[in-house]
Design a protein around this motif. Structure first.
Motif, PDB file in Angstrom:
ATOM      1  N   ARG A 268       0.839  -1.192   0.000  1.00 44.14           N
ATOM      2  CA  ARG A 268       0.000   0.000   0.000  1.00 44.14           C
ATOM      3  C   ARG A 268       0.876   1.244   0.000  1.00 44.14           C
ATOM      4  N   GLN A 269       0.578   2.171  -0.855  1.00 43.60           N
ATOM      5  CA  GLN A 269       1.380   3.376  -0.987  1.00 43.60           C
ATOM      6  C   GLN A 269       0.670   4.559  -0.327  1.00 43.60           C
ATOM      7  N   TRP A 270       1.443   5.436   0.294  1.00 43.18           N
ATOM      8  CA  TRP A 270       0.861   6.710   0.736  1.00 43.18           C
ATOM      9  C   TRP A 270       1.667   7.837   0.118  1.00 43.18           C
ATOM     10  N   HIS A 271       0.952   8.830  -0.350  1.00 40.25           N
ATOM     11  CA  HIS A 271       1.565  10.029  -0.911  1.00 40.25           C
ATOM     12  C   HIS A 271       0.706  11.207  -0.468  1.00 40.25           C
ATOM     13  N   SER A 272       1.309  12.203   0.146  1.00 37.93           N
ATOM     14  CA  SER A 272       0.542  13.391   0.531  1.00 37.93           C
ATOM     15  C   SER A 272       0.387  14.266  -0.708  1.00 37.93           C
ATOM     16  N   VAL A 273      -0.838  14.309  -1.216  1.00 37.26           N
ATOM     17  CA  VAL A 273      -1.106  15.038  -2.461  1.00 37.26           C
ATOM     18  C   VAL A 273      -2.059  16.194  -2.151  1.00 37.26           C
ATOM     19  N   TYR A 274      -1.649  17.387  -2.528  1.00 37.39           N
ATOM     20  CA  TYR A 274      -2.419  18.595  -2.268  1.00 37.39           C
ATOM     21  C   TYR A 274      -2.940  19.156  -3.591  1.00 37.39           C
ATOM     22  N   LEU A 275      -4.151  19.680  -3.539  1.00 38.28           N
ATOM     23  CA  LEU A 275      -4.744  20.368  -4.681  1.00 38.28           C
ATOM     24  C   LEU A 275      -4.869  21.837  -4.327  1.00 38.28           C
ATOM     25  N   ARG A 277      -2.856  23.500  -2.746  1.00 35.21           N
ATOM     26  CA  ARG A 277      -2.336  23.564  -1.383  1.00 35.21           C
ATOM     27  C   ARG A 277      -3.302  23.044  -0.321  1.00 35.21           C
ATOM     28  N   MET A 278      -4.416  22.463  -0.706  1.00 42.16           N
ATOM     29  CA  MET A 278      -5.298  21.797   0.242  1.00 42.16           C
ATOM     30  C   MET A 278      -5.084  20.302   0.100  1.00 42.16           C
ATOM     31  N   LEU A 279      -4.878  19.608   1.230  1.00 42.05           N
ATOM     32  CA  LEU A 279      -4.640  18.172   1.166  1.00 42.05           C
ATOM     33  C   LEU A 279      -5.809  17.464   0.487  1.00 42.05           C
ATOM     34  N   LEU A 280      -5.487  16.679  -0.530  1.00 47.19           N
ATOM     35  CA  LEU A 280      -6.502  15.893  -1.207  1.00 47.19           C
ATOM     36  C   LEU A 280      -6.590  14.495  -0.603  1.00 47.19           C
ATOM     37  N   GLY A 281      -5.441  13.900  -0.295  1.00 46.47           N
ATOM     38  CA  GLY A 281      -5.457  12.573   0.296  1.00 46.47           C
ATOM     39  C   GLY A 281      -4.076  11.964   0.345  1.00 46.47           C
ATOM     40  N   HIS A 282      -4.012  10.748   0.902  1.00 42.87           N
ATOM     41  CA  HIS A 282      -2.751  10.024   1.055  1.00 42.87           C
ATOM     42  C   HIS A 282      -2.712   8.744   0.242  1.00 42.87           C
ATOM     43  N   ASP A 283      -3.759   8.441  -0.471  1.00 42.30           N
ATOM     44  CA  ASP A 283      -3.837   7.136  -1.138  1.00 42.30           C
ATOM     45  C   ASP A 283      -4.237   7.321  -2.589  1.00 42.30           C
ATOM     46  N   LEU A 284      -3.488   8.127  -3.316  1.00 43.27           N
ATOM     47  CA  LEU A 284      -3.817   8.419  -4.706  1.00 43.27           C
ATOM     48  C   LEU A 284      -2.946   7.562  -5.612  1.00 43.27           C
ATOM     49  N   SER A 285      -3.338   6.308  -5.750  1.00 46.58           N
ATOM     50  CA  SER A 285      -2.525   5.355  -6.497  1.00 46.58           C
ATOM     51  C   SER A 285      -2.549   5.619  -8.001  1.00 46.58           C
ATOM     52  N   ASN A 286      -3.456   6.465  -8.483  1.00 43.63           N
ATOM     53  CA  ASN A 286      -3.544   6.682  -9.927  1.00 43.63           C
ATOM     54  C   ASN A 286      -2.710   7.865 -10.407  1.00 43.63           C
ATOM     55  N   LEU A 287      -1.890   8.422  -9.532  1.00 44.58           N
ATOM     56  CA  LEU A 287      -1.078   9.572  -9.941  1.00 44.58           C
ATOM     57  C   LEU A 287       0.357   9.161 -10.247  1.00 44.58           C
ATOM     58  N   LEU A 298       5.499  13.955  -1.757  1.00 43.69           N
ATOM     59  CA  LEU A 298       4.777  15.119  -1.257  1.00 43.69           C
ATOM     60  C   LEU A 298       4.576  16.019  -2.467  1.00 43.69           C
ATOM     61  N   LEU A 299       3.318  16.181  -2.882  1.00 40.08           N
ATOM     62  CA  LEU A 299       3.043  16.863  -4.146  1.00 40.08           C
ATOM     63  C   LEU A 299       1.933  17.889  -3.984  1.00 40.08           C
ATOM     64  N   ASN A 300       2.103  18.994  -4.674  1.00 38.52           N
ATOM     65  CA  ASN A 300       1.002  19.943  -4.828  1.00 38.52           C
ATOM     66  C   ASN A 300       0.725  20.115  -6.315  1.00 38.52           C
ATOM     67  N   VAL A 301      -0.562  20.053  -6.685  1.00 32.45           N
ATOM     68  CA  VAL A 301      -0.947  20.242  -8.080  1.00 32.45           C
ATOM     69  C   VAL A 301      -1.994  21.344  -8.161  1.00 32.45           C
ATOM     70  N   ASP A 302      -1.945  22.095  -9.235  1.00 32.74           N
ATOM     71  CA  ASP A 302      -2.902  23.185  -9.423  1.00 32.74           C
ATOM     72  C   ASP A 302      -3.850  22.945 -10.592  1.00 32.74           C
ATOM     73  N   GLY A 303      -3.491  22.026 -11.509  1.00 30.95           N
ATOM     74  CA  GLY A 303      -4.263  21.907 -12.735  1.00 30.95           C
ATOM     75  C   GLY A 303      -4.959  20.579 -12.947  1.00 30.95           C
ATOM     76  N   LEU A 304      -5.088  19.755 -11.896  1.00 32.51           N
ATOM     77  CA  LEU A 304      -5.812  18.490 -12.042  1.00 32.51           C
ATOM     78  C   LEU A 304      -7.229  18.630 -11.497  1.00 32.51           C
ATOM     79  N   HIS A 305      -8.069  17.695 -11.854  1.00 34.24           N
ATOM     80  CA  HIS A 305      -9.494  17.812 -11.539  1.00 34.24           C
ATOM     81  C   HIS A 305      -9.910  16.728 -10.549  1.00 34.24           C
ATOM     82  N   PRO A 306     -10.385  17.131  -9.362  1.00 33.97           N
ATOM     83  CA  PRO A 306     -10.761  16.147  -8.348  1.00 33.97           C
ATOM     84  C   PRO A 306     -12.119  15.519  -8.634  1.00 33.97           C
ATOM     85  N   THR A 307     -12.332  14.354  -8.038  1.00 34.34           N
ATOM     86  CA  THR A 307     -13.652  13.741  -8.072  1.00 34.34           C
ATOM     87  C   THR A 307     -14.555  14.471  -7.088  1.00 34.34           C
ATOM     88  N   ALA A 308     -15.817  14.058  -7.007  1.00 34.28           N
ATOM     89  CA  ALA A 308     -16.764  14.748  -6.139  1.00 34.28           C
ATOM     90  C   ALA A 308     -16.343  14.700  -4.672  1.00 34.28           C
TER      91      ALA A 308
END
Length: 604
Positions: A268-275, A277-287, A298-308
């Motif tokens: 199981r992978q954990w990655h702190s991913v921010y959208l 600068r707001m934390l999106l989650g720790h388990d984004l295996s599709n990135l 540890l990633l911040n992205v500005d141009g990706l589209h979150p799910t609901a």
């Protein structure tokens, strides 16, 4: 019959159940939704009015004998009376459509505020718009009803929005200071606007210090040691290295921490991913690319589209481009090590050889760079693939461990080095190396090597072979006489994989019922012609030469049987009950013969 139009009816309690049980992974995400609304409101006010001092604060209040209350305030753009009706009373309608494109804001779905119903029976919101007009008080109930009150112009309500929630008895845990502070730090650690939390006499500015990885990712190489210290102290990761990652695709900025321990692809992978600068989650295996399971990011992205749920990303072209950029960034790091720091590359490969082999097998250019550095197990010891190829123009591999153990005894004596290619990715690596570097690849087995052993004229040995086969009667083994290296090896036992399978079938029959035993008999019949193994006696060994002249039948038989058992052990073949009986009986006879010889010497 006239056609009639009707409007959908929405069961708000059903919507809340959907949010809490299916959309959001944890009720504490209501903190994230409140933070998100505050950030978006401040962003909108800046777009309208220019610079001002942004503020987000959370206050916990508790009266004597009462359940705690959370007041969450931002000084963002606020809402007018009309906007409250339009956006807060219409489920799914997002207030983020005020002035800017959707990509400017964190929220896009207009259901975030409803998450507060997961922890509170009602939501009170007091807001004053930056565009002017009176303040408005909106009070919503979980049954779908709400009231709206326009406050006096003289009301002291400042521009911005305050959300007030009273805990339920079953949710007061989320209204404890430490829990609230932890949630705010978790989600808002790198937000660009100050976030404060108050609880009685307790206070914290949860994002007062920006983590060093953002500056490091942006190009401040002097922050590397700070990033490693941050990983160690804040994340509990003793990272081997920190790799800066930047990409215009997805507006990506971050670091990859190289783990200090071996990992598996299934781990199981954990990655702190921010959208934004707001934390999106720790388990984004599709990135991250699949092979990159030896890093934590540890990633911040500005141009990706979150799910609901805002806990993962949509699979779209933007995500694909960001994933390709991450792939290129991590690969570039390894290429840099190969060119300028081979010792660190060796350390990295020894620890994370599986993901790196996976990457090499998927990319020919990367393979040419990295494949020579991979370590292989061979019949002449461990060596790097590049070194092995220099020594052996023909790449020889064995894909069965039992076969390798048999071959290893004789291959090196003939100047051959054979790769034990039973490990993950070894076979595709060798095939790719042969294809890209122009080497011949040969898959060998024990039978192939047995055929290459030097034949011996059997004239005059027929009687010896007959007596030897009689000594091994019932063991499924035939005896031959060869001459081979190493000369100190008296006998070589060749057991085919089919024979090994038959042995397994026989062992299974011993513990099977009659019906399954009959099925196993039918299965075994398919391999009837390969029932025998081969014991090759080495005529170059002195013991075998002496054996040819032994006339005592009992001694001859025992010697052949002990050579057979010894060949079993040297070839790492498992001993069946028959071989164990031979070993026990042979040792007893030899000890008895030794004692008898001692007595005869004494008498003489």
């Amino acid at each position: 019959m006239p056609r009639m139009e009707h409007a959908f009816k929405v069961d708000l309690r059903g919507i809340i159940d959907l949010l809490s049980n299916h959309l959001y992974s944890d009720p504490s995400v209501f903190v994230r939704e409140l933070l998100q609304n505050g950030v978006d409101a401040i962003t909108a006010r800046r777009a309208r009015s220019g610079e001002f001092a942004p503020l987000i604060e959370a206050r916990l209040l508790r009266g004597e004998g009462e359940l705690p209350v959370l007041e969450f305030r931002d000084n963002g753009v606020g809402l007018t009376e009309g906007e409250v009706h339009e956006f807060l009373a219409t489920i799914g309608r997002s207030s983020k459509r005020l002035d800017e494109a959707r990509d400017t804001f964190l929220g896009q779905f207009g259901i975030g505020l409803l998450s507060c119903f997961m922890v509170s029976g009602e939501i009170e919101l007091v807001t004053r718009s930056a565009s002017g007009g009176p303040a408005v008080r909106w009070l919503a109930q979980a049954d779908g009803t709400y009231t709206l009150e326009v406050l006096e112009e003289s009301s002291p309500v400042e521009i911005g929005t305050t959300v007030r929630l009273r805990a339920r008895e079953d949710t007061d845990f989320y209204f404890e200071y430490d829990e609230l502070r932890g949630a705010l730090e978790n989600y808002g650690r790198i937000l660009p606007y100050p976030v404060h939390v108050f609880g009685g006499e307790q206070y914290a500015h949860v994002n007062a210090a920006m983590p060093p990885w953002l500056a490091y990712a942006a190009g401040d190489t002097g922050k590397r040691d700070e990033v490693l210290a941050y990983a160690r102290e804040e994340l509990g990761v003793q990272a081997l290295d920190a790799v800066p990652l930047r990409s215009e695709a997805g507006g990506l900025l971050g670091v990859a921490l190289v783990l200090p321990h071996a990992t598996q692809r299934s781990a199981r992978q954990w990655h702190s991913v921010y959208l934004k600068r707001m934390l999106l989650g720790h388990d984004l295996s599709n990135l991250l690319p699949e092979w990159a399971f030896f890093v934590r990011c540890l990633l911040n992205v500005d141009g990706l589209h979150p799910t609901a749920s805002r806990e993962s990303f949509y699979e779209d072209d933007a995500l694909k481009a960001a994933r390709e950029a991450l792939n290129a960034g991590l690969r570039g790091y390894i290429e840099e090590l190969a060119a300028h720091d081979p010792k660190r590359l060796d350390a990295l490969i020894s620890l994370h050889h599986l993901p790196l082999k996976a990457l090499a097998t998927e990319d020919d250019d990367f393979f040419r760079l990295l494949a020579p550095q991979f370590s292989l197990e061979t019949s002449t010891g461990r060596m790097k693939l590049g070194e092995y190829a220099r020594r052996s123009p023909t790449l020889r591999m064995v894909t069965d461990l039992d076969q390798f153990r048999q071959i290893a005894q004789v291959a090196s004596a003939y100047g051959h080095s054979v790769v034990n290619a039973v490990y993950t990715y070894d076979v595709p690596l060798l095939r790719a190396y042969a294809r890209l570097f122009g080497h011949e690849l040969e898959e060998v087995d024990a039978q192939t090597y047995a055929l290459s052993l030097e034949d011996v004229a059997t004239g005059g040995l027929e009687g010896v072979l007959a007596r030897a086969n009689a000594a091994l009667e019932g063991l499924g083994c035939e005896v031959s006489v060869k001459r081979f290296e190493p000369a100190e090896l008296p006998a070589l036992l060749i057991v085919t994989s089919e024979r090994r399978l038959l042995d397994d079938i026989e062992a299974a029959k011993d513990v099977s019922d009659d019906l399954f035993s009959e099925f196993l008999d039918d299965y075994a019949a398919e391999y009837e012609e390969v029932r025998v193994s081969r014991l090759h006696l080495n005529l170059g060994h002195g013991l075998v030469q002496d054996l040819l002249h032994v006339e005592d039948g009992a001694v001859f038989a025992r010697l052949v049987q002990m050579m057979y058992v010894q060949a079993h052990l040297l070839g790492h073949h498992p001993l069946r009950a028959e071989e164990l009986a031979l070993l026990t009986g042979g040792l007893s006879d030899m000890m008895r013969w030794g004692l008898r010889a001692t007595r005869l010497d004494t008498l003489n």
